[in-house]
Design a protein around this motif. Structure first.
Motif, PDB file in Angstrom:
ATOM      1  N   SER A 238       0.819  -1.222   0.000  1.00  0.00           N
ATOM      2  CA  SER A 238       0.000   0.000   0.000  1.00  0.00           C
ATOM      3  C   SER A 238       0.850   1.269   0.000  1.00  0.00           C
ATOM      4  O   SER A 238       0.318   2.371   0.112  1.00  0.00           O
ATOM      5  CB  SER A 238      -0.930   0.011   1.215  1.00  0.00           C
ATOM      6  N   ASP A 242      -2.229   4.712  -2.157  1.00  0.00           N
ATOM      7  CA  ASP A 242      -3.241   5.607  -1.583  1.00  0.00           C
ATOM      8  C   ASP A 242      -3.213   6.982  -2.255  1.00  0.00           C
ATOM      9  O   ASP A 242      -2.944   7.996  -1.622  1.00  0.00           O
ATOM     10  CB  ASP A 242      -3.017   5.748  -0.077  1.00  0.00           C
ATOM     11  N   LYS A 294      -6.990  15.606   2.583  1.00  0.00           N
ATOM     12  CA  LYS A 294      -7.365  15.070   1.276  1.00  0.00           C
ATOM     13  C   LYS A 294      -8.263  16.046   0.517  1.00  0.00           C
ATOM     14  O   LYS A 294      -8.148  16.207  -0.700  1.00  0.00           O
ATOM     15  CB  LYS A 294      -8.061  13.717   1.443  1.00  0.00           C
TER      16      LYS A 294
END
Length: 317
Positions: A238, A242, A294
């Motif tokens: 990962s 992301d 984000k």
């Protein structure tokens, strides 16, 4: 033409002004932002984005996109770690094999885009999904650790007070700038991105240029993956999965590279990379919620692309 050059120059200088303003704002909000330790941390953090953004710059200059960047980083993390830990392969050989694998993924992207005719956004999304799954199969969904101290030097070492990842990033930016400004390949990138049909009529082998650009993008993503693996000391599927590729795209577009192709400079990408690094680091220091971070990154990308679209309309008129 002269007016366009002036506009591009003003735009390239404006991005540096934005960077300075951002540094001032974060310094006022938290004086620790400007401390030597934090600046070194910021530089190390930004190095992975900077290295990966070079290949992405070439792809976007062609008017294409590469969504596989984050997955290439993850895949390189896993196969390099697996070779060193599970197979006992020497780190140098593991690194070289991993970089070759990353470049071949780029070649595969080039094949699908150029030879098969699949749109870049679909082709690279397909490789993103497939190789992420392959990385998970190789590691069984578990992180891989236990590297030698020599390998850790790549991501954690220093030359004097300068972190080695930063030195690697600077060298990569220098190579990228040299390719764009001093080689005929660089001129071809601009020509193909500016007008594909005109490039074909002038004798440029567009299909080969696309192969080359996607291969370069894969290589630089792989190199970023090696640096990340050494810095974190753990191979994780990962690591780049992301939304890493979107942050790299933001660095490039924010730096003035047009999403429609044919316009952009490496110096602007350097500034865009540091702006993203400063934003992420500054928000962490200010304890901004990760979900809000984000949102901010999404808004920055939308604003950068929106500004580029408005500039394209002005150029068209």
């Amino acid at each position: 033409m002269k007016e366009n050059k002036v506009l591009n120059q003003i735009k390239s200088q404006a991005i540096w002004v934005v960077l300075v303003a951002l540094v001032i704002v974060f310094t006022i909000a938290n004086p620790r932002f400007i401390s030597p330790n934090n600046l070194l941390t910021l530089l190390r953090q930004v190095s992975m984005y900077g290295i990966a953004s070079i290949g992405m710059t070439f792809v976007i200059l062609l008017g294409d996109i590469d969504l596989s960047t984050g997955t290439i980083i993850s895949f390189v993390n896993i196969i390099c770690a697996y070779m060193m830990v599970n197979m006992g392969i020497h780190p140098v050989i593991a690194i070289l094999v991993s970089l070759v694998a990353a470049t071949l993924i780029g070649v595969l992207n080039g094949f699908m885009v150029s030879t098969v005719g699949i749109p870049a956004i679909i082709a690279t999304y397909a490789t993103q999904t497939a190789f992420y799954g392959l990385a998970l199969i190789i590691c069984g969904g578990m992180p891989i650790s236990g590297f030698s101290k020599g390998f850790a030097v790549i991501g954690q070492g220093y030359v004097g007070i300068v972190p080695i990842p930063v030195i690697i990033m600077i060298i990569c930016f220098a190579i990228g700038s040299f390719i764009l400004n001093k080689t005929y390949f660089g001129r071809y990138f601009y020509a193909v991105g500016g007008n594909v049909e005109a490039a074909k009529l002038s004798g440029i082998r567009v299909s080969r240029i696309k192969y080359l650009v996607f291969a370069i993008s894969g290589f630089f993503a792989g190199l970023a993956g090696i640096v990340m693996l050494s810095r974190t000391a753990s191979g994780n599927a990962s690591s780049g999965a992301d939304g890493f590729e979107f942050e790299v795209i933001t660095c490039v577009v924010l730096g003035g590279v047009s999403v429609t192709g044919g316009v952009g400079r490496m110096s602007g990408v350097v500034a865009g990379t540091f702006i993203i690094g400063a934003l992420k680091n500054g928000m962490v220091l200010m304890n901004v919620n990760s979900y809000v971070q984000k949102i901010v990154m999404g808004v920055v990308l939308a604003l950068a692309v929106g500004f580029d679209c408005m500039q394209n309309k002005k150029r068209a008129n």
